[in-house]
Design a protein around this motif. Sequence first.
Motif, PDB file in Angstrom:
ATOM      1  N   LEU A 115       0.832  -0.836  -0.142  1.00 23.42           N
ATOM      2  CA  LEU A 115      -0.031   0.431   0.155  1.00 23.42           C
ATOM      3  C   LEU A 115       1.116   1.597   0.231  1.00 23.42           C
ATOM      4  O   LEU A 115       0.184   2.383  -0.764  1.00 23.42           O
ATOM      5  N   GLN A 116       1.718   1.225   0.525  1.00 24.79           N
ATOM      6  CA  GLN A 116       3.180   2.877   0.894  1.00 24.79           C
ATOM      7  C   GLN A 116       4.082   1.649   1.638  1.00 24.79           C
ATOM      8  O   GLN A 116       3.733   1.319   2.798  1.00 24.79           O
ATOM      9  N   THR A 117       4.739   2.895   1.003  1.00 24.74           N
ATOM     10  CA  THR A 117       6.448   2.481   1.913  1.00 24.74           C
ATOM     11  C   THR A 117       6.305   4.292   2.885  1.00 24.74           C
ATOM     12  O   THR A 117       6.289   5.239   1.829  1.00 24.74           O
ATOM     13  N   LEU A 118       6.353   3.809   3.682  1.00 26.02           N
ATOM     14  CA  LEU A 118       6.995   4.886   4.707  1.00 26.02           C
ATOM     15  C   LEU A 118       8.802   5.077   5.125  1.00 26.02           C
ATOM     16  O   LEU A 118       9.203   4.389   5.659  1.00 26.02           O
ATOM     17  N   ARG A 119       8.528   6.106   4.462  1.00 27.44           N
ATOM     18  CA  ARG A 119       9.985   6.344   4.364  1.00 27.44           C
ATOM     19  C   ARG A 119      10.944   7.746   5.627  1.00 27.44           C
ATOM     20  O   ARG A 119      12.219   8.182   4.734  1.00 27.44           O
ATOM     21  N   ASP A 120      10.307   8.550   6.196  1.00 23.03           N
ATOM     22  CA  ASP A 120      10.611   9.370   7.194  1.00 23.03           C
ATOM     23  C   ASP A 120      11.820   9.598   7.972  1.00 23.03           C
ATOM     24  O   ASP A 120      12.433  10.304   8.126  1.00 23.03           O
ATOM     25  N   HIS A 121      11.828   8.180   8.406  1.00 17.89           N
ATOM     26  CA  HIS A 121      13.617   7.665   9.384  1.00 17.89           C
ATOM     27  C   HIS A 121      14.222   7.616   8.140  1.00 17.89           C
ATOM     28  O   HIS A 121      14.762   7.508   7.032  1.00 17.89           O
ATOM     29  N   SER A 122      15.616   8.206   9.416  1.00 12.35           N
ATOM     30  CA  SER A 122      16.938   8.358   8.552  1.00 12.35           C
ATOM     31  C   SER A 122      17.528   6.913   8.413  1.00 12.35           C
ATOM     32  O   SER A 122      18.771   6.666   7.667  1.00 12.35           O
ATOM     33  N   ILE A 123      17.524   5.860   9.766  1.00 11.23           N
ATOM     34  CA  ILE A 123      18.519   4.354  10.038  1.00 11.23           C
ATOM     35  C   ILE A 123      17.134   3.044   9.698  1.00 11.23           C
ATOM     36  O   ILE A 123      15.798   4.426  10.652  1.00 11.23           O
ATOM     37  N   GLY A 124      17.480   1.904  10.202  1.00  9.76           N
ATOM     38  CA  GLY A 124      16.730   1.765  10.558  1.00  9.76           C
ATOM     39  C   GLY A 124      15.512   1.420  11.556  1.00  9.76           C
ATOM     40  O   GLY A 124      15.885   1.900  12.834  1.00  9.76           O
ATOM     41  N   VAL A 125      14.084   1.272  11.033  1.00  9.28           N
ATOM     42  CA  VAL A 125      12.588   1.244  12.019  1.00  9.28           C
ATOM     43  C   VAL A 125      12.449  -0.187  12.912  1.00  9.28           C
ATOM     44  O   VAL A 125      13.085  -1.511  12.142  1.00  9.28           O
ATOM     45  N   LEU A 126      12.798   0.062  13.432  1.00  5.13           N
ATOM     46  CA  LEU A 126      13.177  -1.624  14.889  1.00  5.13           C
ATOM     47  C   LEU A 126      11.614  -1.927  15.415  1.00  5.13           C
ATOM     48  O   LEU A 126      11.655  -3.131  15.825  1.00  5.13           O
ATOM     49  N   SER A 127      10.016  -0.891  15.160  1.00  8.26           N
ATOM     50  CA  SER A 127       9.178  -1.277  15.927  1.00  8.26           C
ATOM     51  C   SER A 127       7.912  -0.552  15.508  1.00  8.26           C
ATOM     52  O   SER A 127       8.047   0.546  15.085  1.00  8.26           O
TER      53      SER A 127
END
Length: 169
Positions: A3-15
């Motif tokens: 549906l969508q890729t959320l890309r606002d974090h600058s490095i790995g999403v952990l949760s």
Amino acid sequence: ELLQTLRDHSIGVLSVAWSPDSTKIVSGSRDETVKVWNAETFELLQTLEGHSSGVFSVAWSPDSTKIVSGSDDKTVKVWDYQARTCVQTLSDHSHNVSCVAYHPDLPIIITGAEDGAVRIFHSNTYSLENTLNYGMERVWSVAVRKGSNRVGLGFDEGSTMIKLGKEQP
């Protein structure tokens, strides 16, 4: 279907976690931030900053007004989603905080850390109610169930099921 890729974090999403009312998603990242997203439009609603190291775990309060986050900085932060502020920092763990959860029925926040300690805080006063340690090395996950006082905990050396409280008030 993606549906969508959320890309606002600058490095790995952990949760990531859905809000109980299913209108929002919260994400925690190694970039030290907590981000809140609209679950329908995928719009970034806010970025919460305050941890000094990566955010390992995030969870919503049962009423969808607060977010709790656990970090490699050894703290747990409670965020007021509507006011966009940190209302409490819990610094009781001596190691990285790896998992956090609000209980859906009881007024408690449960946290686990890499020192093997599970801490239970009152979700209104933020006072430490109890510390548990089962000697099973690092705590990695906590699972709570609506309508039950049972809690599942995952460790390096296995998992446990505990029952909170007493049979009678």
